[in-house]
Motif scaffolding. Sequence first.
Motif, PDB file in Angstrom:
ATOM      1  N   GLN A   5       0.833  -1.194   0.000  1.00 11.37           N
ATOM      2  CA  GLN A   5       0.000   0.000   0.000  1.00 11.37           C
ATOM      3  C   GLN A   5       0.867   1.243   0.000  1.00 11.37           C
ATOM      4  N   CYS A   7       0.121   5.225  -0.851  1.00 15.99           N
ATOM      5  CA  CYS A   7      -1.091   6.008  -1.050  1.00 15.99           C
ATOM      6  C   CYS A   7      -0.805   7.478  -1.235  1.00 15.99           C
ATOM      7  N   ASP A  88      -4.789   5.922   8.776  1.00 12.79           N
ATOM      8  CA  ASP A  88      -4.585   4.895   7.762  1.00 12.79           C
ATOM      9  C   ASP A  88      -3.116   4.765   7.402  1.00 12.79           C
ATOM     10  N   SER A  92      -1.846   9.397   3.865  1.00 11.70           N
ATOM     11  CA  SER A  92      -3.227   9.607   4.272  1.00 11.70           C
ATOM     12  C   SER A  92      -3.328  10.825   5.152  1.00 11.70           C
ATOM     13  N   THR A 105      -8.858   9.669   4.735  1.00 15.00           N
ATOM     14  CA  THR A 105      -8.947   9.261   3.335  1.00 15.00           C
ATOM     15  C   THR A 105      -7.564   9.066   2.740  1.00 15.00           C
ATOM     16  N   SER A 108      -4.656   4.041  -2.575  1.00 17.18           N
ATOM     17  CA  SER A 108      -3.717   2.932  -2.439  1.00 17.18           C
ATOM     18  C   SER A 108      -3.455   2.286  -3.781  1.00 17.18           C
ATOM     19  N   ASP A 110      -2.861  -1.134  -5.545  1.00 17.59           N
ATOM     20  CA  ASP A 110      -3.079  -2.565  -5.339  1.00 17.59           C
ATOM     21  C   ASP A 110      -2.309  -3.334  -6.403  1.00 17.59           C
ATOM     22  N   ARG A 132      -6.772   2.380  -5.781  1.00 17.01           N
ATOM     23  CA  ARG A 132      -8.004   2.318  -5.019  1.00 17.01           C
ATOM     24  C   ARG A 132      -8.132   3.566  -4.147  1.00 17.01           C
ATOM     25  N   ARG A 134      -9.776   5.220  -0.831  1.00 16.94           N
ATOM     26  CA  ARG A 134     -10.251   4.686   0.439  1.00 16.94           C
ATOM     27  C   ARG A 134     -10.763   5.810   1.342  1.00 16.94           C
ATOM     28  N   THR A 136     -12.007   5.907   5.439  1.00 13.38           N
ATOM     29  CA  THR A 136     -12.094   5.110   6.661  1.00 13.38           C
ATOM     30  C   THR A 136     -12.725   5.919   7.780  1.00 13.38           C
ATOM     31  N   ARG A 150     -14.173   0.732   6.489  1.00 10.56           N
ATOM     32  CA  ARG A 150     -13.393   1.277   5.377  1.00 10.56           C
ATOM     33  C   ARG A 150     -14.057   0.902   4.055  1.00 10.56           C
ATOM     34  N   SER A 152     -13.408   0.974  -0.066  1.00 14.77           N
ATOM     35  CA  SER A 152     -12.291   1.021  -1.003  1.00 14.77           C
ATOM     36  C   SER A 152     -12.823   0.770  -2.409  1.00 14.77           C
TER      37      SER A 152
END
Length: 274
Positions: A5, A7, A88, A92, A105, A108, A110, A132, A134, A136, A150, A152
């Motif tokens: 991850q 981000c 996160d 983030s 927020t 990420s 993947d 992705r 996200r 949370t 969360r 995603s």
Amino acid sequence: MARFQLCACAWVLAAWTSAGHAQNAEPVALEASRDYLLGASLSSGRDPFGTSEQKLGLRPIWAFQLGRFRFATSGASALLAQGRESVDSGVSTVLTRSDLVSLSTSLSVDEGRSWKDDPVFGGLPRVRDTVRGRVTAGVTLGPRWSGSLRASQDLLGRGGGLRLDSGLNYRYPVSPQTHWDLSLGIGWANSTYRQTHYGIAPDAAATSGLPAYALGSGFDGASLGWRMTSALNRNWVAYGGLSVYQLQGAVARSPLATSTTTFGATLGLAYRNN
């Protein structure tokens, strides 16, 4: 599935918050901190999909903070936050926070999954890498209990679909420097995500010789974990934990699922500058 991850924060939502829409929340400080963390973790685990065996691996972990933004590999954010606020992993930012709830927020990357080295599933197409988004939400349920939800979403339209992951956590303080956590997690995904990650399309079945398998939306897995974290001194942090993950429902019946229950263990040591 192996994931790394990394981000990037959602600037639009951050601007929305700073404009004053979260009137009842505590404002997030914008100090230009330069905190960082470097370390390594030794982990044992296996992918429940495919024919891979239990593996032991060493990987680097790192994190650093610039003001309200935190950059981190998975798991490192909690170490940088030991004794501070937790957010996160990845890059983030906390959008809003009160005594009971928080919202953060991130984006990420993947890595997807490759089957090329698997002797049984090698004929299947790769699950493509994607980005992705996200969001949370966390809630304080009591002095030692907390929960999280969360969402995603695949932002590149590469079959990543939508995931929802919920968690319940109990934290027991052993000392001011040490605590352990007991966590329960449940995951849900829509049909797009589940078909990409757990299904076999008719054309892929024709080329691989495996049976076609289609899934709709639903719960896909449940996890239970225990982890102890300790600040050895001002700069050094150590942790260790055990986990179990179990596939659920139609995902557990997928031809790709060769182990419906998997176990993991990890040990880590990291240095932080502050």
